[in-house]
Design a protein around this motif. Structure first.
Motif, PDB file in Angstrom:
ATOM      1  N   ILE A  19       1.406 -18.558 -19.264  1.00 24.90           N
ATOM      2  CA  ILE A  19       1.216 -17.221 -18.696  1.00 24.90           C
ATOM      3  C   ILE A  19      -0.118 -16.669 -19.188  1.00 24.90           C
ATOM      4  O   ILE A  19      -0.874 -16.068 -18.429  1.00 24.90           O
ATOM      5  CB  ILE A  19       2.386 -16.288 -19.058  1.00 24.90           C
ATOM      6  CG1 ILE A  19       3.622 -16.700 -18.255  1.00 24.90           C
ATOM      7  CG2 ILE A  19       2.028 -14.823 -18.800  1.00 24.90           C
ATOM      8  CD1 ILE A  19       4.892 -15.959 -18.614  1.00 24.90           C
ATOM      9  N   PHE A  20      -0.428 -16.905 -20.463  1.00 26.57           N
ATOM     10  CA  PHE A  20      -1.713 -16.446 -20.986  1.00 26.57           C
ATOM     11  C   PHE A  20      -2.872 -17.202 -20.365  1.00 26.57           C
ATOM     12  O   PHE A  20      -3.943 -16.640 -20.149  1.00 26.57           O
ATOM     13  CB  PHE A  20      -1.737 -16.555 -22.514  1.00 26.57           C
ATOM     14  CG  PHE A  20      -0.848 -15.545 -23.167  1.00 26.57           C
ATOM     15  CD1 PHE A  20      -1.166 -14.199 -23.130  1.00 26.57           C
ATOM     16  CD2 PHE A  20       0.314 -15.929 -23.801  1.00 26.57           C
ATOM     17  CE1 PHE A  20      -0.345 -13.257 -23.718  1.00 26.57           C
ATOM     18  CE2 PHE A  20       1.139 -14.993 -24.398  1.00 26.57           C
ATOM     19  CZ  PHE A  20       0.810 -13.652 -24.352  1.00 26.57           C
ATOM     20  N   PHE A  44      -5.854 -15.341 -18.374  1.00 30.64           N
ATOM     21  CA  PHE A  44      -7.249 -15.637 -18.716  1.00 30.64           C
ATOM     22  C   PHE A  44      -8.014 -16.097 -17.480  1.00 30.64           C
ATOM     23  O   PHE A  44      -9.131 -15.645 -17.221  1.00 30.64           O
ATOM     24  CB  PHE A  44      -7.310 -16.698 -19.822  1.00 30.64           C
ATOM     25  CG  PHE A  44      -8.706 -17.088 -20.199  1.00 30.64           C
ATOM     26  CD1 PHE A  44      -9.521 -16.207 -20.895  1.00 30.64           C
ATOM     27  CD2 PHE A  44      -9.199 -18.332 -19.867  1.00 30.64           C
ATOM     28  CE1 PHE A  44     -10.817 -16.565 -21.245  1.00 30.64           C
ATOM     29  CE2 PHE A  44     -10.487 -18.704 -20.217  1.00 30.64           C
ATOM     30  CZ  PHE A  44     -11.291 -17.817 -20.912  1.00 30.64           C
ATOM     31  N   ALA A  45      -7.410 -16.983 -16.694  1.00 29.65           N
ATOM     32  CA  ALA A  45      -8.063 -17.475 -15.479  1.00 29.65           C
ATOM     33  C   ALA A  45      -8.332 -16.333 -14.499  1.00 29.65           C
ATOM     34  O   ALA A  45      -9.399 -16.257 -13.894  1.00 29.65           O
ATOM     35  CB  ALA A  45      -7.214 -18.557 -14.813  1.00 29.65           C
ATOM     36  N   LEU A  97       3.204  -6.969 -21.335  1.00 31.86           N
ATOM     37  CA  LEU A  97       2.240  -7.606 -22.225  1.00 31.86           C
ATOM     38  C   LEU A  97       2.139  -6.845 -23.546  1.00 31.86           C
ATOM     39  O   LEU A  97       2.178  -7.438 -24.622  1.00 31.86           O
ATOM     40  CB  LEU A  97       0.873  -7.689 -21.539  1.00 31.86           C
ATOM     41  CG  LEU A  97      -0.250  -8.321 -22.332  1.00 31.86           C
ATOM     42  CD1 LEU A  97       0.107  -9.735 -22.751  1.00 31.86           C
ATOM     43  CD2 LEU A  97      -1.532  -8.315 -21.507  1.00 31.86           C
ATOM     44  N   TRP A  98       2.046  -5.530 -23.461  1.00 30.13           N
ATOM     45  CA  TRP A  98       1.957  -4.703 -24.668  1.00 30.13           C
ATOM     46  C   TRP A  98       3.225  -4.861 -25.507  1.00 30.13           C
ATOM     47  O   TRP A  98       3.150  -5.055 -26.723  1.00 30.13           O
ATOM     48  CB  TRP A  98       1.720  -3.238 -24.287  1.00 30.13           C
ATOM     49  CG  TRP A  98       1.505  -2.364 -25.475  1.00 30.13           C
ATOM     50  CD1 TRP A  98       0.334  -2.155 -26.129  1.00 30.13           C
ATOM     51  CD2 TRP A  98       2.506  -1.616 -26.167  1.00 30.13           C
ATOM     52  NE1 TRP A  98       0.537  -1.315 -27.187  1.00 30.13           N
ATOM     53  CE2 TRP A  98       1.871  -0.963 -27.241  1.00 30.13           C
ATOM     54  CE3 TRP A  98       3.877  -1.427 -25.984  1.00 30.13           C
ATOM     55  CZ2 TRP A  98       2.554  -0.134 -28.124  1.00 30.13           C
ATOM     56  CZ3 TRP A  98       4.553  -0.603 -26.870  1.00 30.13           C
ATOM     57  CH2 TRP A  98       3.890   0.032 -27.916  1.00 30.13           C
ATOM     58  N   LEU A  99       4.392  -4.781 -24.881  1.00 30.59           N
ATOM     59  CA  LEU A  99       5.659  -4.933 -25.603  1.00 30.59           C
ATOM     60  C   LEU A  99       5.734  -6.284 -26.314  1.00 30.59           C
ATOM     61  O   LEU A  99       6.125  -6.375 -27.476  1.00 30.59           O
ATOM     62  CB  LEU A  99       6.848  -4.789 -24.648  1.00 30.59           C
ATOM     63  CG  LEU A  99       7.106  -3.398 -24.077  1.00 30.59           C
ATOM     64  CD1 LEU A  99       8.151  -3.471 -22.969  1.00 30.59           C
ATOM     65  CD2 LEU A  99       7.539  -2.453 -25.187  1.00 30.59           C
ATOM     66  N   MET A 147      -4.496 -17.583 -27.473  1.00 29.23           N
ATOM     67  CA  MET A 147      -4.150 -18.031 -26.118  1.00 29.23           C
ATOM     68  C   MET A 147      -4.574 -16.982 -25.092  1.00 29.23           C
ATOM     69  O   MET A 147      -5.064 -17.310 -24.029  1.00 29.23           O
ATOM     70  CB  MET A 147      -2.653 -18.317 -25.993  1.00 29.23           C
ATOM     71  CG  MET A 147      -2.237 -19.598 -26.654  1.00 29.23           C
ATOM     72  SD  MET A 147      -0.533 -20.087 -26.270  1.00 29.23           S
ATOM     73  CE  MET A 147       0.402 -18.879 -27.185  1.00 29.23           C
ATOM     74  N   PHE A 148      -4.377 -15.732 -25.428  1.00 31.31           N
ATOM     75  CA  PHE A 148      -4.747 -14.648 -24.528  1.00 31.31           C
ATOM     76  C   PHE A 148      -6.258 -14.573 -24.352  1.00 31.31           C
ATOM     77  O   PHE A 148      -6.753 -14.388 -23.247  1.00 31.31           O
ATOM     78  CB  PHE A 148      -4.204 -13.319 -25.060  1.00 31.31           C
ATOM     79  CG  PHE A 148      -4.480 -12.159 -24.158  1.00 31.31           C
ATOM     80  CD1 PHE A 148      -3.774 -12.004 -22.985  1.00 31.31           C
ATOM     81  CD2 PHE A 148      -5.442 -11.232 -24.488  1.00 31.31           C
ATOM     82  CE1 PHE A 148      -4.027 -10.928 -22.137  1.00 31.31           C
ATOM     83  CE2 PHE A 148      -5.707 -10.158 -23.653  1.00 31.31           C
ATOM     84  CZ  PHE A 148      -4.990 -10.004 -22.476  1.00 31.31           C
ATOM     85  N   MET A 149      -7.007 -14.746 -25.436  1.00 33.17           N
ATOM     86  CA  MET A 149      -8.471 -14.609 -25.368  1.00 33.17           C
ATOM     87  C   MET A 149      -9.162 -15.772 -24.693  1.00 33.17           C
ATOM     88  O   MET A 149     -10.151 -15.576 -23.996  1.00 33.17           O
ATOM     89  CB  MET A 149      -9.049 -14.451 -26.772  1.00 33.17           C
ATOM     90  CG  MET A 149      -8.970 -13.050 -27.298  1.00 33.17           C
ATOM     91  SD  MET A 149      -9.943 -12.854 -28.789  1.00 33.17           S
ATOM     92  CE  MET A 149     -11.602 -12.930 -28.132  1.00 33.17           C
TER      93      MET A 149
END
Length: 177
Positions: free
Chosen positions: A119-120, A124-125, A3-5, A22-24
């Protein structure tokens, strides 16, 4: 550290804010094409409004609104929102967003499946389930039926490291009960 990469590599693209969104909030790429509106709703709070993409008379939420503290927003968003009370995160093409994410995946995560918007949504879920239970997952993802949430979220492994990138909403509102 995939995720960081991935996120560090996305910083060099015009889609970085879209991927952070999307991540948030677990939004779909289609919902980003319509645009997410971030607005001040209190001295230290902001709402991110998502217009639903998969909505019919019997399924989906026409909109959902997730409230976050200023501290949980990315710094660049918070700085921008201090100058003006609104910020719009939008992509012109969901297909171009997907392609950019695929290209970055190929470059920084060779041999692994591509990172996608879904995936995001899964991340999140998972975080939302841990934070506020199954009902919160349905609302946060824009589902009308609480049964839909059972398809989302990664299975929690015992002893796993907590996700330090978590930025959970303090409140979720939806259009329909």
């Amino acid at each position: 550290n995939w995720l960081w990469l991935f996120m560090m590599a996305m910083r060099r693209t015009k889609y970085f804010d879209a991927v952070r969104a999307m991540f948030m909030v677990g939004c779909r790429p289609d919902e980003l094409q319509a645009g997410l509106l971030i607005e001040r709703c209190g001295p230290q709070e902001f709402t991110i409004k998502v217009d639903g993409a998969k909505v019919t008379d019997t399924s989906g939420q026409p909109w959902r609104s997730l409230t976050f503290t200023e501290a949980s927003l990315p710094r660049v968003w918070a700085r921008s929102l201090r100058e003006k009370n609104q910020l719009l995160i939008k992509v012109k093409s969901k297909d171009a967003l997907r392609k950019s994410m695929g290209d970055v995946s190929d470059r920084v995560l060779p041999g692994l499946p591509h990172v996608t918007g879904y995936i995001f949504r899964e991340l999140f879920a998972s975080n939302l389930r841990e934070h506020c239970g199954n009902e919160g997952v349905s609302a946060g993802l824009g589902h009308l039926s609480p049964d839909s949430q059972t398809y989302y979220g990664l299975k929690k492994k015992s002893g796993g490291r907590r996700n330090q990138w978590k930025r959970m909403p303090t409140q979720i509102e939806v259009a329909r009960p």
